[in-house]
Every structure is written in structure tokens, then in C-alpha cells.
Design a protein around this motif. Structure first.
Motif: not given
Ligand SMILES: [Zn+2]
Length: 414
Positions: A369, A388, A367, A383, A364, A386
Motif C-alpha cells: 500500500h 504494519f 502489503c 501502514c 508499505c 494493513c
Molecule cells: Zn501495509
């Protein structure tokens, strides 16, 4: 986010680059005959040197090297003053080096575990270039500077040949080659220290993700060059190849099918180069720093097993998107694109950075991730950490940009 990243624009440095310039030759009838003879003798030299290597290996298991063949050239010239002895020693050495290079490439491919074709004898029409490796050695560019209205190139054994110079060749002439294209002759100059035509700084930086639907997607969200036309040609090519496989050897229909496959190959190649030039030009105009994924040739040739999703598409398994049907065409397209991009970037004074593409498509960009579940489909990134949501290629391009800028910062700090 990319908007937060501010990079001081680079000073446009006037670094020289190496470039080639090609001009039409206007030989007299006698000179044209000498050029043809020069080419023919170099072709024979190439074939004789190849024969020598093959025989020595077959009969006594000895590997003949360039150094020995170059030493032997002296005797060949001395024994044949009106034949091989007429031409430049250096251009003949360049021809022997060309064979040496073909051998090295062959053995490199064998080492890489592939099954390449052995270097071949060059038939008439398959050997169209002679190179003089150094201006002034058996050749001279602008050989008659006291003729202000015309340009000549002097070639040993041929004479002062008139050049149709449609533009100036800036920089220092390093090598001079002649090239036959059909009935016409050209001279190709390779020049060093050609002043780079630097473009004004834009203050913008971009990461690019090379993909299937678009040749490149930028971290700003632009999809550069839709590949649909390439995909169309590719499927036509595949159909033509299947058609060819059904034809009987030696038949007239087979010859026609071969010609069709060759024509489609040429078309794909033209389209690919054209796309690559346009995309590269757009990028160097728009950005001071361009970050791209490094092409790992070994990794890309390895075939990933695509997982069909039952609807004619493929599930995201990380690699499936970049393998399968049009794979070889895509691979060739990406490397051609990067070659063109690097030439244009150098010439424009732009900075090009290659980064390891590992995980750029599943991480991501907001963030950090990293999970393969983030990649919902080929086009969609969401994501699981988060939430996204973005176009998958844009998300990857942002990660690529970030990795490149980190590398750059580290290099500047060192
Ligand atoms: Zn994220």
C-alpha cells in the motif's frame, strides 16, 4: 520479507580492478631540483594554454581545442629545447588535456544552468602534479630491475629516481604521476588488472536507505554510522560562516575567520570520508548483494519546502527530511559514500545494484500500500492499509532491496 529471499551466492570471480598506489620518492638534490623545474614548466604550459584559449575567444571569438594546442606543442618544444623541450611530449599533452577537461566541466555546468567559476590560472603551489599517461613513454616504472634491493622510476629529464617502495604494486602499470606535497615528492601509479581481493560469500543480501540520522540503514534493521558528530561539525561550520560574513574585508579578523571556516570544512570532509569507509566496509563484509537508491543529482538539488511542525522539527512531506540545514553536507556525504562503496564492492567481488528510489519511503513493505500518510514521522512508518509498523528507514530499505532483486532477476532472465 527479506528473510524469505534466498539468492544463490555468487562465485567469487577473480576479475582485476584498477587501483592507485602511492610511494614516497627519494630524489637526489639534483633530481629534486629537476622535479621542481619539471612541475614549474608544466604549470607554465598550462597557464600559457589557458591564456591562448582566453585571448582567442575574447579577440576573435574563436574556440581553441585540445587538438590544435597539442599540434602547437611541437613548435613550442622545437623553439625551446633546453626548456619545454626537455620534458616528455606525452606528459605535456596530459597537461593540455587536463585544461581541456577543466573547460569541458565548466561548459557542462553552464549547460546544467549553474554558474561555475571559469578555469583559473594556476599559481605556484596550486599545480602539484604531472602525469605520464603511459608507462614506457617518457617514463619507466622499475627502470633498473637489475638492482634487486631498490626500485627506481625513470622520468624523462629527471633520471632514475629512487622509490621508497613500502609495498608491492600488483597488476599492470598504466599511468605514472609525480606529486608534490609540501617538501616531499611522491610517485602515484595507476594499475590495471589488480587482482580483486574477493571476500567469502555470506549468502546475505541487503537494501540500504541513506538517511539523515544514520548514513545508511539496512533492510535487516541495522543503522550504520550515526551522523551526530557530522551534524555537530556542520552547525559549527554554519556558525563560523555567519561569523565570517560579519568581518570587514581585508581585516586581520577576517583572515582568521577564513582560516577557521577552512579548518572546519576540512574536518567535515575527514569525518565524512572516515564514516563512509567504515560503513562501506561493514556492508561489503556482511552482504553479497547490496542494493541502494540511485542518487538523482538534479532531483536532490531541487529544494523541497520543508513544513515546520511547530516543534522545531519537520512534518513528513516526502522530501523535507533530506533537504534544509545540512543538505549540502548530506548530499556530498552520500555521493562520497557511494563512490567508496562501489570501489570496495568491486574489489571484494560484491554485487552493487542501484534502483530508482521513487515511493520507497511511502510504500508499505508488507502489503504494498502506497500513501504519504503511511509515514507518520521522520522515523516512524505505520501502514494505513494493513497496520504494519516499522522504523521508516528500515521499511524503505526493504523496498529498495526488493526493487533491486527484481531488477537483478529481470537482468538474469534476459
Ligand atoms: Zn501495509
Amino acid at each position: 520479507m527479506p528473510a524469505d529471499i534466498v539468492v544463490a551466492s555468487l562465485p567469487s570471480v577473480g576479475v582485476g580492478v584498477r587501483r592507485s598506489f602511492k610511494f614516497l620518492l627519494r630524489p637526489t638534490g639534483k633530481q629534486a631540483a629537476a622535479l621542481a623545474q619539471c612541475l614549474e614548466d608544466h604549470r607554465e604550459l598550462y597557464n600559457a594554454a589557458l591564456e591562448h584559449r582566453r585571448t582567442a575567444y575574447r579577440k576573435v571569438g574563436v574556440t581553441v581545442r585540445y587538438g590544435e594546442q597539442s599540434a602547437e606543442l611541437k613548435h613550442i618544444r622545437a623553439d625551446d629545447p633546453d626548456g619545454q623541450g626537455r620534458w616528455s611530449f606525452s606528459s605535456q599533452q596530459a597537461t593540455l588535456r587536463r585544461l581541456d577537461k577543466a573547460y569541458r566541466a565548466f561548459f557542462d555546468r553552464v549547460k546544467a544552468g549553474r554558474t561555475p567559476g571559469f578555469p583559473r590560472f594556476k599559481g605556484r603551489g596550486w599545480f602539484d602534479t604531472v602525469e605520464w599517461p603511459k608507462d614506457g613513454d617518457g617514463c619507466r616504472w622499475d627502470s633498473q630491475p637489475h638492482y634487486p634491493t631498490a626500485t627506481y622510476v625513470r622520468l624523462q629529464g629527471v633520471g632514475h629516481v629512487r622509490v621508497h617502495q613500502h609495498r608491492r604494486a600488483p597488476g599492470t602499470v598504466k599511468t605514472i604521476s609525480i606529486k608534490r606535497e609540501g617538501a616531499r615528492w611522491f610517485v602515484v601509479l595507476s594499475c590495471d588488472d589488480v587482482p580483486a581481493q574477493t571476500l567469502p560469500a555470506t549468502g546475505a543480501v541487503a537494501g540500504i536507505d541513506m538517511g539523515v540520522a544514520s548514513l545508511a540503514t539496512t533492510s535487516d534493521g541495522d543503522h550504520i554510522d550515526n551522523q551526530r558528530h557530522l551534524a555537530t561539525s556542520a552547525s559549527r561550520l554554519a556558525a563560523a560562516q555567519r561569523e565570517l560574513a560579519r568581518k570587514k574585508r581585508g581585516s586581520k579578523r577576517r583572515r582568521k575567520a577564513v582560516a577557521r571556516v577552512a579548518a572546519l570544512h576540512a574536518k567535515v570532509r575527514r569525518q565524512r570520508l572516515d564514516s563512509a569507509h567504515k560503513a562501506a566496509l561493514a556492508l561489503v563484509r556482511g552482504y553479497d548483494v547490496i542494493v541502494h537508491e540511485a542518487l538523482n543529482v538534479a532531483g536532490m538539488t531541487r529544494r523541497a519546502a520543508p513544513k515546520p511542525d511547530g516543534e522545531g522539527g519537520y512534518l513528513a512531506n516526502g522530501q523535507s527530511a533530506k533537504s534544509g540545514l545540512n543538505k549540502s553536507i548530506l548530499d556530498a556525504g552520500w555521493s562520497a559514500f557511494l563512490t567508496i562503496l562501489s570501489h570496495k564492492a568491486e574489489s571484494a567481488g560484491r554485487e552493487l545494484i542501484a534502483v530508482n528510489p521513487a515511493n520507497t519511503s511511502r510504500t508499505c513493505s508488507r502489503c504494498g500500500h502506497c500513501a504519504k500518510e503511511n509515514r507518520v514521522t521522520q522515523a516512524v512508518f505505520r501502514c494505513t492499509g494493513c497496520g504494519f509498523y516499522a522504523h521508516a528507514d528500515v521499511n524503505a530499505a526493504i523496498n529498495i532491496l526488493r526493487a533491486g532483486l527484481a531488477l537483478r532477476e529481470a537482468a538474469q532472465a534476459a
